[in-house]
Design a protein around this motif. Sequence first.
Motif, PDB file in Angstrom:
ATOM      1  N   GLU A  92       0.720   8.495  -2.978  1.00 34.24           N
ATOM      2  CA  GLU A  92      -0.053   9.162  -4.024  1.00 34.24           C
ATOM      3  C   GLU A  92      -1.213   9.956  -3.431  1.00 34.24           C
ATOM      4  O   GLU A  92      -1.510  11.078  -3.884  1.00 34.24           O
ATOM      5  CB  GLU A  92      -0.575   8.108  -5.009  1.00 34.24           C
ATOM      6  CG  GLU A  92      -1.207   8.656  -6.258  1.00 34.24           C
ATOM      7  CD  GLU A  92      -1.562   7.531  -7.227  1.00 34.24           C
ATOM      8  OE1 GLU A  92      -1.350   7.713  -8.436  1.00 34.24           O
ATOM      9  OE2 GLU A  92      -2.036   6.466  -6.771  1.00 34.24           O
ATOM     10  N   ARG A  93      -1.866   9.403  -2.409  1.00 32.29           N
ATOM     11  CA  ARG A  93      -3.055  10.038  -1.827  1.00 32.29           C
ATOM     12  C   ARG A  93      -2.740  10.952  -0.651  1.00 32.29           C
ATOM     13  O   ARG A  93      -3.655  11.550  -0.076  1.00 32.29           O
ATOM     14  CB  ARG A  93      -4.044   8.952  -1.389  1.00 32.29           C
ATOM     15  CG  ARG A  93      -4.587   8.128  -2.548  1.00 32.29           C
ATOM     16  CD  ARG A  93      -5.526   7.046  -2.072  1.00 32.29           C
ATOM     17  NE  ARG A  93      -6.072   6.281  -3.199  1.00 32.29           N
ATOM     18  CZ  ARG A  93      -6.862   5.208  -3.067  1.00 32.29           C
ATOM     19  NH1 ARG A  93      -7.204   4.787  -1.853  1.00 32.29           N
ATOM     20  NH2 ARG A  93      -7.298   4.579  -4.135  1.00 32.29           N
ATOM     21  N   THR A 103       0.251   3.784  -3.133  1.00 35.59           N
ATOM     22  CA  THR A 103      -1.053   4.453  -3.053  1.00 35.59           C
ATOM     23  C   THR A 103      -1.083   5.450  -1.903  1.00 35.59           C
ATOM     24  O   THR A 103      -1.653   6.545  -2.039  1.00 35.59           O
ATOM     25  CB  THR A 103      -2.180   3.412  -2.869  1.00 35.59           C
ATOM     26  OG1 THR A 103      -2.125   2.475  -3.943  1.00 35.59           O
ATOM     27  CG2 THR A 103      -3.543   4.071  -2.848  1.00 35.59           C
ATOM     28  N   ALA A 104      -0.465   5.097  -0.774  1.00 36.63           N
ATOM     29  CA  ALA A 104      -0.448   5.994   0.376  1.00 36.63           C
ATOM     30  C   ALA A 104       0.325   7.270   0.068  1.00 36.63           C
ATOM     31  O   ALA A 104      -0.085   8.372   0.466  1.00 36.63           O
ATOM     32  CB  ALA A 104       0.160   5.280   1.577  1.00 36.63           C
ATOM     33  N   GLU A 137       0.809  -1.226   0.000  1.00 37.98           N
ATOM     34  CA  GLU A 137       0.000   0.000   0.000  1.00 37.98           C
ATOM     35  C   GLU A 137       0.838   1.271   0.000  1.00 37.98           C
ATOM     36  O   GLU A 137       0.288   2.376   0.050  1.00 37.98           O
ATOM     37  CB  GLU A 137      -0.949   0.000   1.213  1.00 37.98           C
ATOM     38  CG  GLU A 137      -1.962  -1.127   1.202  1.00 37.98           C
ATOM     39  CD  GLU A 137      -2.884  -1.104   2.412  1.00 37.98           C
ATOM     40  OE1 GLU A 137      -2.958  -0.050   3.083  1.00 37.98           O
ATOM     41  OE2 GLU A 137      -3.519  -2.140   2.687  1.00 37.98           O
ATOM     42  N   VAL A 151      -1.612  10.025   2.253  1.00 38.94           N
ATOM     43  CA  VAL A 151      -1.758   9.361   3.562  1.00 38.94           C
ATOM     44  C   VAL A 151      -0.437   9.439   4.319  1.00 38.94           C
ATOM     45  O   VAL A 151      -0.401   9.602   5.537  1.00 38.94           O
ATOM     46  CB  VAL A 151      -2.197   7.893   3.382  1.00 38.94           C
ATOM     47  CG1 VAL A 151      -2.242   7.168   4.729  1.00 38.94           C
ATOM     48  CG2 VAL A 151      -3.559   7.839   2.694  1.00 38.94           C
TER      49      VAL A 151
END
Length: 342
Positions: free
Chosen positions: A204-205, A201-202, A198, A207
Amino acid sequence: MTGTSRMGVLAAALLGLLLAPLPTAAQQTVKWKLLTSWAAGTVPQKLVEQFGEKVRAMSAGRLVIEVLPAGSVVAPAESLDALSAGVIDAQQGGTAYFVTKDAAFSVLGDLQGAWDNPLQAWGWLEQGGGLALAQELYARYNAHFVAGVWYGTESLVSKKPLRTMADFKGLKIRAPVGMGQDIFRALGAAPVNLPGSEVYTALERGVVDASDWGTLSMNQELGYHKLARYPTYPGFHSMPMNDVAVNARKWAALPDDLKAVVEVAARDLCREMVQRHLADDLRVVREARSLGFEPVDLPAAERQRFREVARGVWAQYASRSPMARRMHDSQLAWLRRLGLLQ
């Protein structure tokens, strides 16, 4: 030759076969299943497969090792249990994964912030008393520790440059549970526990703003530098040691010459891992500008500050078991010999 003569020759040959010694254990083919902590197709997994091929060649086919990728039998954190029970015969596992059994595994596997390069840690293992301690620890779990295998110093990927310890304050950073999270928290960062799958994605977003994962080239292969353009290089925070370990009963049954083959091949695996990742990291550094990112080299004084903060966390882990204390004290003595600690 008369019929009688031929019968005599045949009888003599048959008697010779009957009196010939049976094949010894040293002549029989031994087959092992070795489980790694690496995904299929990755550079480290291919190097462990080469280790298996080398053992087969050096033993003239008497020891055959089937190398299995991570997760194909049990999860990486469960491989020591599988090894202990004889479900697998050998492993090339992440030593710090077994910290829930004894804090000594974390102190042995990655004394974070301690070393500048793998040669220093390898020196402790082979010349500073580390090997005997590691073998004593693994013996408690029906396993024989053969060798430590480093792959290089890890690089942090970050969306902002990390040039001083102050830059860690408030930083949302992905880090595994354990010593790494504790050190980042002590620096004022906000560690986040996420599986490796993850991380992209983390980032990218939003997080997380930074991540602890692998070496510079490992991170580049996964595309992290597209999102976090300021990797630390050379790394300073983490330099994990994987193991080569064998089920204790299987090791005891192995002839001495085959034990020597495994030991030599395992040390060669460590050299291959370190040199291959060093070469890959150097290639990525040369290409950094064209790839659109900027490696950040933490000054020596800041590295020392990180080491001093980490030292407090090391002491916490050392207090959790007698073996963790012995591992800790032994490594600190070696660090002082290297001039890395006062």
